[in-house]
Scaffold this motif. Structure first.
Motif, mmCIF file in Angstrom:
data_model
loop_
_atom_site.group_PDB
_atom_site.id
_atom_site.type_symbol
_atom_site.label_atom_id
_atom_site.label_comp_id
_atom_site.label_asym_id
_atom_site.label_seq_id
_atom_site.Cartn_x
_atom_site.Cartn_y
_atom_site.Cartn_z
ATOM 1 N N ALA A 171 0.837 -1.197 0.000
ATOM 2 C CA ALA A 171 0.000 0.000 0.000
ATOM 3 C C ALA A 171 0.872 1.247 0.000
ATOM 4 C CB ALA A 171 -0.924 -0.010 1.216
ATOM 5 N N PHE A 172 1.878 1.255 0.834
ATOM 6 C CA PHE A 172 2.703 2.461 0.933
ATOM 7 C C PHE A 172 3.432 2.713 -0.382
ATOM 8 C CE2 PHE A 172 6.026 5.310 2.244
ATOM 9 C CZ PHE A 172 5.434 6.057 3.232
ATOM 10 N N ILE A 173 3.967 1.656 -0.965
ATOM 11 C CA ILE A 173 4.800 1.857 -2.147
ATOM 12 C C ILE A 173 3.965 2.223 -3.369
ATOM 13 C CG2 ILE A 173 6.310 0.657 -3.750
ATOM 14 C CD1 ILE A 173 7.375 -0.751 -1.141
ATOM 15 N N VAL A 174 2.825 1.540 -3.547
ATOM 16 C CA VAL A 174 1.990 1.908 -4.686
ATOM 17 C C VAL A 174 1.516 3.346 -4.527
ATOM 18 C CG1 VAL A 174 -0.114 1.391 -5.946
ATOM 19 C CG2 VAL A 174 1.284 -0.460 -5.078
ATOM 20 N N ASN A 175 1.220 3.733 -3.284
ATOM 21 C CA ASN A 175 0.838 5.118 -3.057
ATOM 22 C C ASN A 175 1.980 6.069 -3.356
ATOM 23 O OD1 ASN A 175 -1.830 5.904 -2.100
ATOM 24 N ND2 ASN A 175 -1.548 4.154 -0.773
ATOM 25 N N ARG A 176 3.191 5.617 -3.035
ATOM 26 C CA ARG A 176 4.353 6.458 -3.324
ATOM 27 C C ARG A 176 4.494 6.719 -4.822
ATOM 28 N NH1 ARG A 176 9.309 8.424 -0.324
ATOM 29 N NH2 ARG A 176 8.026 9.509 1.184
ATOM 30 N N ILE A 177 4.130 5.704 -5.624
ATOM 31 C CA ILE A 177 4.215 5.907 -7.074
ATOM 32 C C ILE A 177 3.251 7.022 -7.473
ATOM 33 C CG2 ILE A 177 3.828 4.815 -9.315
ATOM 34 C CD1 ILE A 177 4.690 2.164 -7.926
ATOM 35 N N GLY A 178 2.059 6.988 -6.867
ATOM 36 C CA GLY A 178 1.133 8.083 -7.118
ATOM 37 C C GLY A 178 1.688 9.407 -6.605
ATOM 38 N N ASP A 179 2.283 9.366 -5.423
ATOM 39 C CA ASP A 179 2.824 10.591 -4.834
ATOM 40 C C ASP A 179 3.911 11.193 -5.704
ATOM 41 O OD1 ASP A 179 1.173 9.835 -2.879
ATOM 42 O OD2 ASP A 179 2.688 9.452 -1.360
ATOM 43 N N PHE A 180 4.613 10.310 -6.396
ATOM 44 C CA PHE A 180 5.617 10.745 -7.349
ATOM 45 C C PHE A 180 4.976 11.682 -8.372
ATOM 46 C CE2 PHE A 180 7.017 9.511 -11.662
ATOM 47 C CZ PHE A 180 8.356 9.837 -11.639
ATOM 48 N N GLY A 181 3.813 11.277 -8.887
ATOM 49 C CA GLY A 181 3.094 12.136 -9.823
ATOM 50 C C GLY A 181 2.666 13.429 -9.163
ATOM 51 N N LEU A 182 2.132 13.306 -7.961
ATOM 52 C CA LEU A 182 1.674 14.502 -7.257
ATOM 53 C C LEU A 182 2.832 15.470 -7.041
ATOM 54 C CD1 LEU A 182 -0.480 16.081 -5.798
ATOM 55 C CD2 LEU A 182 -0.122 14.676 -3.789
ATOM 56 N N ALA A 183 3.992 14.932 -6.647
ATOM 57 C CA ALA A 183 5.145 15.800 -6.421
ATOM 58 C C ALA A 183 5.536 16.516 -7.705
ATOM 59 C CB ALA A 183 6.324 14.978 -5.896
ATOM 60 N N LEU A 184 5.560 15.790 -8.819
ATOM 61 C CA LEU A 184 5.888 16.446 -10.085
ATOM 62 C C LEU A 184 4.865 17.539 -10.395
ATOM 63 C CD1 LEU A 184 6.949 13.476 -12.398
ATOM 64 C CD2 LEU A 184 8.397 15.019 -11.108
ATOM 65 N N GLY A 185 3.603 17.249 -10.070
ATOM 66 C CA GLY A 185 2.573 18.266 -10.278
ATOM 67 C C GLY A 185 2.854 19.517 -9.470
ATOM 68 N N ILE A 186 3.259 19.326 -8.224
ATOM 69 C CA ILE A 186 3.537 20.480 -7.367
ATOM 70 C C ILE A 186 4.735 21.270 -7.917
ATOM 71 C CG2 ILE A 186 4.211 21.185 -5.050
ATOM 72 C CD1 ILE A 186 2.695 18.748 -3.995
ATOM 73 N N PHE A 187 5.775 20.543 -8.342
ATOM 74 C CA PHE A 187 6.932 21.245 -8.926
ATOM 75 C C PHE A 187 6.488 22.098 -10.123
ATOM 76 C CE2 PHE A 187 9.554 17.261 -7.686
ATOM 77 C CZ PHE A 187 9.617 17.690 -6.371
ATOM 78 N N THR A 188 5.689 21.482 -10.991
ATOM 79 C CA THR A 188 5.272 22.205 -12.191
ATOM 80 C C THR A 188 4.420 23.414 -11.818
ATOM 81 O OG1 THR A 188 5.105 19.998 -13.136
ATOM 82 C CG2 THR A 188 4.460 21.816 -14.531
ATOM 83 N N ILE A 189 3.547 23.236 -10.841
ATOM 84 C CA ILE A 189 2.731 24.369 -10.414
ATOM 85 C C ILE A 189 3.632 25.503 -9.942
ATOM 86 C CG2 ILE A 189 1.179 25.180 -8.606
ATOM 87 C CD1 ILE A 189 -0.227 22.466 -8.786
ATOM 88 N N PHE A 190 4.650 25.152 -9.168
ATOM 89 C CA PHE A 190 5.536 26.197 -8.651
ATOM 90 C C PHE A 190 6.251 26.899 -9.796
ATOM 91 C CE2 PHE A 190 9.760 27.530 -7.140
ATOM 92 C CZ PHE A 190 9.345 28.537 -6.282
ATOM 93 N N ILE A 191 6.703 26.153 -10.769
ATOM 94 C CA ILE A 191 7.450 26.783 -11.859
ATOM 95 C C ILE A 191 6.525 27.645 -12.708
ATOM 96 C CG2 ILE A 191 8.758 26.311 -13.955
ATOM 97 C CD1 ILE A 191 9.755 23.765 -12.462
ATOM 98 N N VAL A 192 5.320 27.151 -12.964
ATOM 99 C CA VAL A 192 4.417 27.906 -13.834
ATOM 100 C C VAL A 192 3.836 29.112 -13.092
ATOM 101 C CG1 VAL A 192 2.245 27.793 -15.101
ATOM 102 C CG2 VAL A 192 3.874 25.912 -15.248
ATOM 103 N N PHE A 193 3.344 28.887 -11.883
ATOM 104 C CA PHE A 193 2.640 29.955 -11.178
ATOM 105 C C PHE A 193 3.549 30.750 -10.243
ATOM 106 C CE2 PHE A 193 -0.691 27.046 -12.393
ATOM 107 C CZ PHE A 193 -1.725 27.872 -12.757
ATOM 108 N N GLY A 194 4.710 30.218 -9.908
ATOM 109 C CA GLY A 194 5.601 30.900 -8.968
ATOM 110 C C GLY A 194 5.125 30.811 -7.539
ATOM 111 N N SER A 195 4.160 29.974 -7.283
ATOM 112 C CA SER A 195 3.615 29.832 -5.927
ATOM 113 C C SER A 195 2.887 28.515 -5.867
ATOM 114 C CB SER A 195 2.656 30.985 -5.633
ATOM 115 O OG SER A 195 1.937 30.701 -4.442
#
Lengths: 640, 493
Positions: A171-195
């Motif tokens: 459960a933890f690891i499969v969720n981590r794979i999803g979290d990997f996507g979420l983290a990339l999403g957050i990075f992209t949001i920061f780069i695009v929006f600056g916040s």
């Protein structure tokens, strides 16, 4: 009040987990149970109060507690963000959590580490509350991983069972794979929006409508990319197709955990994320199509697998998986309100079903295999009644909670012009029959027919204590009436006022739906019931015969479309093999062999050779001197 | 500054301590007990003094503080000390870990106690010296000097293959550092000084930069270590006594990370920019490959050692992004790893002291006998896999954020390391702690003693505190980091 909603579960967790270090005795166990349950109940009352208080005239509160990470232009605070979407989640989380806490007092009464269990439940509640009250994506991520941790701890609660440990890690690891996507999403949001703060992002989203982002050398529509990343995170947490494999295994945990985490709250975090980010998703049609595609496929896939499972909890788990697919379809079609509404009603009837299943499992002495149950309805009448209520709500029987929310989704699919709307409509409609069928199959196998239990076991079957039954009754009220009570707020007439801008609300004209389409889900639901009744009550050997006749299909479904086997052979085994190769071969033979060990061997070989020169015989040395001398002389002569 | 020469005091208190300890002559139990207490109190005193740095440190000043400068060998080479926001935390990390190491050695070191403790005190002097030096010659002295006590610690008090491991460690790092020495000599000849402050504003030509960068890089790459020069680390860790592993993972690796920030990107920005993709590639390979290797380890210490290589990969990734987030993330990751990996090696030490094996398969189900231990271990495992709310997350997140702004390819691959970290960490934990306690020799296991709790408590508190509220740390680091980033930007333009 907002502060105490967050803090009370945390304090409950800390106290209860401290108590778990003491030697277990009655007093400590009772103290842990009372403290955690009381704190969560207070939280639930506060949440309801805030929800009702704001239902007609919603307010928006955002409290910054203190700074978390700020580095350069990056900033994230610990915060409490209360808008309508959060308040809905607060009600769901705290009320189900409170009932599960109370129920656990009865369910876990024979367990010898109660404080630890109650503590973990409170930890989960705290993390989930942090997730929904975030005002930025990083705190959301904190809660996101925090619930993952709590889920890991609770699935593996019975740590002596190897299967429970394996399921927890999975459960933890499969969720981590999803979290990997979420983290990339957050990075992209920061780069695009600056916040990464919601308000900054959501308020400025229109000005970034046409921005592109260079990802892996390809210019992509920034919002689409962000939304797909976020949705990958949602897929992990909400067990959508391809990242769903952990959810059925998670049933290794104690049943109250399944009700709280794997039905009502944590798994719906993905839906919450999509709805929370509806301003982004609404401007990313490709991402929305993707959401619909995955949601509808999951709804169908999980329902098919649910048809043949024999473990009572796994049937309900696949049902959860499938219903989450319905919610995503709604969100993907732009009906964010309907997604939240189904999330809301589903929490109650699914928690009810799980806790009911727990009551059954308790009654039949910790047996989960439905093939070893049957004919116990006379012994557990209240449990059966409660589960019937949960089932009719799940199948969408008219005027129950599930009816309003599920119908809204199916109608949306019918009306929508989205690329995958037809695909979704067909799969969801077929899903309705299957949902009803597997739910009633479960009911009949468990309660009706001839018993398949041993004689002496059957005589010991007993109804659960009232501490377990009262939560069931309260949930049943929710499963029956909350749909009717709140439908006008979530999706109907008052929805604009109710949501108050916290999610995107689109209006559709539901009056243009033909009557047949309008009644179809209810009719199909009843059809599913009749088929199940026919197969399991009327002609009880029919199911077996059908399975025999379609052996390959049956095995395919029973083995969950072979996802586990597939992943095992393409991810787990290769990873291990690559690890071995890099360790033994590359590190051991090549790097060390030619590097340090090779050089060391070389040095010692040279020195052995050099040693032979030092023979100790004078004439050897004299010879060497002579040769050297003649070379020098030659050199001097030719030089000049 | 004409006030108390606090950095010199910090560096030389352990030396004074060594003299005191040499006075204790007898070789019985009582005197070895006295030796341990003496060493503990001296290093603890040093820790307290180092904390005073925090109070008198000027947060708004990005330059070097507590500066001491005396003429030494020639006009260009001086005894020059000073710390800024980048180095101060490493000094405190060092002074904090040494007393913990000594406390951790109370039971496990049975012979030559005096020599062992003296090695540790000497090591402390060298380590603090590395982070305070503002002169390349002085830096090199301290940097290399630290090898000697470490060589002895592994070689004398280590496990079965200690001689092989300690020579591998010593020669590997020494060989790497030869190039740095050559580079320092070249720098002295061509600029007439080895003063760091002067050199930071000096402009080397691009060709000089490339060569010198490679020379410094060779030394740091071996030390940090980067793939494929990492194979000495698992061997050294496995054979080292617990406290040796703690210092090795906790501080010695960080010297190289510190060197990258201070010298590689400070002196040679053009070369650093040129080589950045190369560093990124090696780091990403390290993160993925060593994580996969960690997955299949059967020895607890080896597993943690390989995971250290992966964690250090994040550090180098962050540093060479030349962004504030990246460098800060790298520093926080180093501090966090200094605490967490040290704690993990201590966790191994706890069970090793009881059962004298590091083989994972020999354990299982310890939670029923050792609840406090399991709890502490869990916290550090979670920090190691970078769970938000622990110190491991803050650094990793900032590094990944910064690398994503610079290059999405590397970011994707680096982020997969987070998934792998969860896998090997939880799998390790599950095999040791969970399951039924069925193995016979485990029934004698007992929970943490008071001494062990005292060791773990500060580490747990720091792990969680930095995870939830890293602001005080970031406040210290930020001004100096911003200055470094601005300087690089200026030089590159």
């Amino acid at each position: 009040m907002a502060h105490s909603i967050i803090l009370l579960p945390l304090i409950g967790f800390l106290i209860s987990c401290s108590l778990s270090f003491f030697k277990s005795n009655k007093f400590i166990d009772r103290a842990a149970e009372i403290i955690t349950s009381l704190f969560i109940t207070i939280t639930a009352i506060f949440s309801f109060y805030i929800f009702i208080d704001n239902i007609g005239d919603p307010s928006f509160v955002s409290i910054k507690l203190f700074n978390w990470i700020s580095s350069g232009s990056f900033n994230a605070d610990w915060s409490i963000y209360l808008d309508t979407a959060t308040r809905v989640m607060l009600v769901v989380i705290t009320s189900v959590s409170a009932l599960v806490h109370i129920y656990s007092v009865g369910y876990m009464s024979h367990d010898d580490s109660k404080p630890r269990f109650m503590g973990y439940l409170s930890l989960f509640t705290f993390a989930m509350l942090m997730l929904v009250t975030a005002d930025n994506f990083l705190q959301l991520f904190f809660g996101w991983e925090g619930v993952g941790l709590a889920s890991y701890l609770l699935i593996g609660f019975w740590y002596k069972k190897p299967t429970a440990n394996a399921a927890a890690i999975k459960a933890f690891i499969v969720n981590r794979i999803g979290d990997f996507g979420l983290a990339l999403g957050i990075f992209t949001i920061f780069i695009v929006f600056g916040s990464i703060e919601y308000q900054t992002v959501f308020n400025n989203v229109t000005s970034f409508k046409n921005v592109n982002f260079n990802f892996l050398g390809i210019e992509l529509h920034a919002l689409t990319l962000i939304c797909i990343f976020l949705f990958i995170g949602a897929m992990g947490k909400s067990a959508q197709l391809f990242l769903h494999t952990w959810l059925p295994d998670a049933m290794e945990g104690p049943t109250p955990v399944s009700a709280l985490i794997h039905a009502a709250t944590m798994v719906t975090a993905g839906v919450f994320l999509v709805v929370r980010c509806s301003p982004l998703f609404d401007l990313a049609p490709v991402a929305l199509d993707f959401v619909v595609l995955i949601g509808a496929s999951t709804a169908f896939f999980a329902a098919t697998v649910g048809l043949v499972q024999n473990d009572i909890k796994r049937v309900i788990a696949y049902s959860t998986c499938s219903q989450l697919g319905y919610m995503f379809v709604a969100a993907g079609l732009g009906a964010y309100g309907a997604a939240m509404f189904h999330l809301f009603t589903h929490a109650f009837f699914k928690a009810l079903l799980f806790l009911g299943a727990g009551s059954v499992i308790h009654a039949v002495h910790e047996e989960q295999d439905m093939r070893k149950m049957g004919g116990i309805s006379n012994f557990v009448p209240i449990t059966q009644l409660m589960m019937i209520i949960g089932t009719i709500s799940l199948m969408g029987f008219p005027f129950t909670s599930g009816y309003y929310s599920k119908d809204a989704i199916i109608e949306t699919a019918y009306l929508s012009n989205s690329n995958f709307a037809d695909y979704a409509y067909i799969l969801l409609t077929v899903g309705v029959v299957m949902t009803s069928f597997y739910s009633w199959r479960l009911m009949f196998l468990v309660f009706n027919g001839k018993t398949r239990m041993a004689e002496e076991d059957l005589s010991k079957v007993h109804e659960s204590s009232s501490v377990m039954l009262i939560p069931l009754i309260i949930l049943a009220i929710g499963a029956l009436f909350f749909g009717f009570l709140f439908k006008n707020y979530f999706i109907g007439y008052y929805s604009d006022v109710f949501w108050n801008g916290s999610i995107v609300v689109h209006h559709e004209d539901h009056h243009s739906i033909p009557l047949l389409i309008y009644y179809l889900p209810a009719i199909l639901g009843i059809a599913g019931f009749i088929i199940a009744w026919f197969m399991y009550i009327r002609k009880s050997d029919m199911a077996k015969n059908i399975a025999e006749l379609n052996k390959p299909l049956y095995n395919f479904l029973l083995n969950k479309w072979y996802f586990d086997e597939l992943y095992n052979s393409i991810f787990v085994k290769p990873a291990m093999a690559i690890g071995q190769i890099f360790w033994k071969f590359i590190d051991g033979l090549i790097i060390d062999g030619y590097g340090p060990n090779g050089i060391a061997a070389l040095v010692s070989r040279i020195s052995i050779k050099a040693k032979q020169v030092q023979s100790g015989f004078i004439y050897h040395y004299a010879f060497a001197i002579l040769i050297g001398l003649s070379i020098i002389i030659t050199f001097i002569i030719f030089r000049f | 500054m004409s006030e108390i020469p606090i950095l010199s005091i910090l560096i030389f208190i352990p030396v004074v301590g060594i003299f005191f300890m040499l006075l204790i002559r007898n070789n019985d139990d009582q005197s070895s007990q006295n030796l341990k207490h003496t060493a503990l109190w001296i290093t603890f005193l040093n820790f307290i003094i180092s904390l005073s740095l925090l109070f008198s440190f000027d947060l708004n000043n990005p330059d070097f503080q507590f500066v001491e400068k005396y003429a030494w060998i020639e006009s260009g080479i001086s005894y020059h000390l000073g710390i800024d926001g980048v180095s101060i935390l490493f000094v405190i990390l060092t002074t904090m870990l040494v007393p913990i190491c000594i406390l951790a050695s109370y039971e496990s070191i049975k012979f030559s106690v005096k020599e062992y403790l003296i090695s540790f005190l000497a090591l402390e002097t060298f380590m603090i010296g590395v982070f305070c030096s503002l002169d390349l010659v002085l830096f090199y002295l301290f940097f290399e000097g630290g090898l000697i006590p470490m060589f002895l610690i592994i070689g004398i008090w280590g496990g079965e293959r200690r001689v092989y491991s300690t020579f591998k460690f010593f020669l590997y790092t020494l060989a790497g550092s030869v190039f740095m020495l050559l580079a320092i000599i070249y720098i002295f000849i061509s600029t007439g000084t080895t003063d760091v402050e002067t050199l930071l504003v000096y402009n080397f030509t691009t060709n000089e930069q490339l060569i010198l960068w490679i020379a410094f890089f060779t030394s740091f790459m071996v030390k940090i270590p980067m793939w494929p020069f990492h194979t000495w680390l698992p061997d050294a860790h496995v054979e080292a006594p617990t406290a040796g592993s703690v210092i090795l993972a906790g501080v010695l690796l960080k010297m190289a990370g510190y060197g990258f920030i201070r010298f590689s990107i400070g002196f040679f920005p053009d070369a650093s920019e040129f080589f950045a993709p190369f560093i990124f590639s090696l780091s990403v390979i390290a993160i993925i490959v060593t994580s996969l290797i960690a997955l299949v380890q059967e020895d607890m210490k080896k597993l943690i050692a390989y995971s250290s290589v992966a964690h250090m990969g994040f550090v180098t990734l962050g540093i060479f992004t030349f962004t504030v987030q990246g460098i800060e993330g790298g520093i926080i990751q180093m501090i966090s790893h200094g605490i967490v990996s040290a704690a993990l090696f201590l966790c191994v030490g706890v069970v090793y002291d009881r059962l004298h094996t590091r083989e994972i398969a020999r354990y299982g189900g310890l939670v029923s006998k050792m609840p406090f231990y399991s709890f502490s271990f869990m916290i550090f495992i979670l920090a190691s896999l970078g769970l938000p709310g622990t110190s491991g997350f803050v650094g990793e997140f900032l590094v990944l954020l910064s690398i994503f702004t610079v290059n999405t390819y590397f970011a994707i691959f680096a982020t997969t390391g987070v998934v792998l970290a969860a896998t090997y960490s939880l799998w390790l934990y599950r095999r040791i702690i969970f399951g039924a306690l069925i193995k016979d020799d485990l029934s004698e296991m007992f929970d943490l003693t008071r001494r062990e709790i005292i060791i773990f408590l500060p580490l747990i508190i720091l792990t969680v505190f930095i995870g939830l509220y890293p602001k005080p740390i970031i406040n210290i680091i930020e001004p100096s980091t911003e200055k470094i980033v601005n300087q690089i930007k200026m030089k590159l333009d």
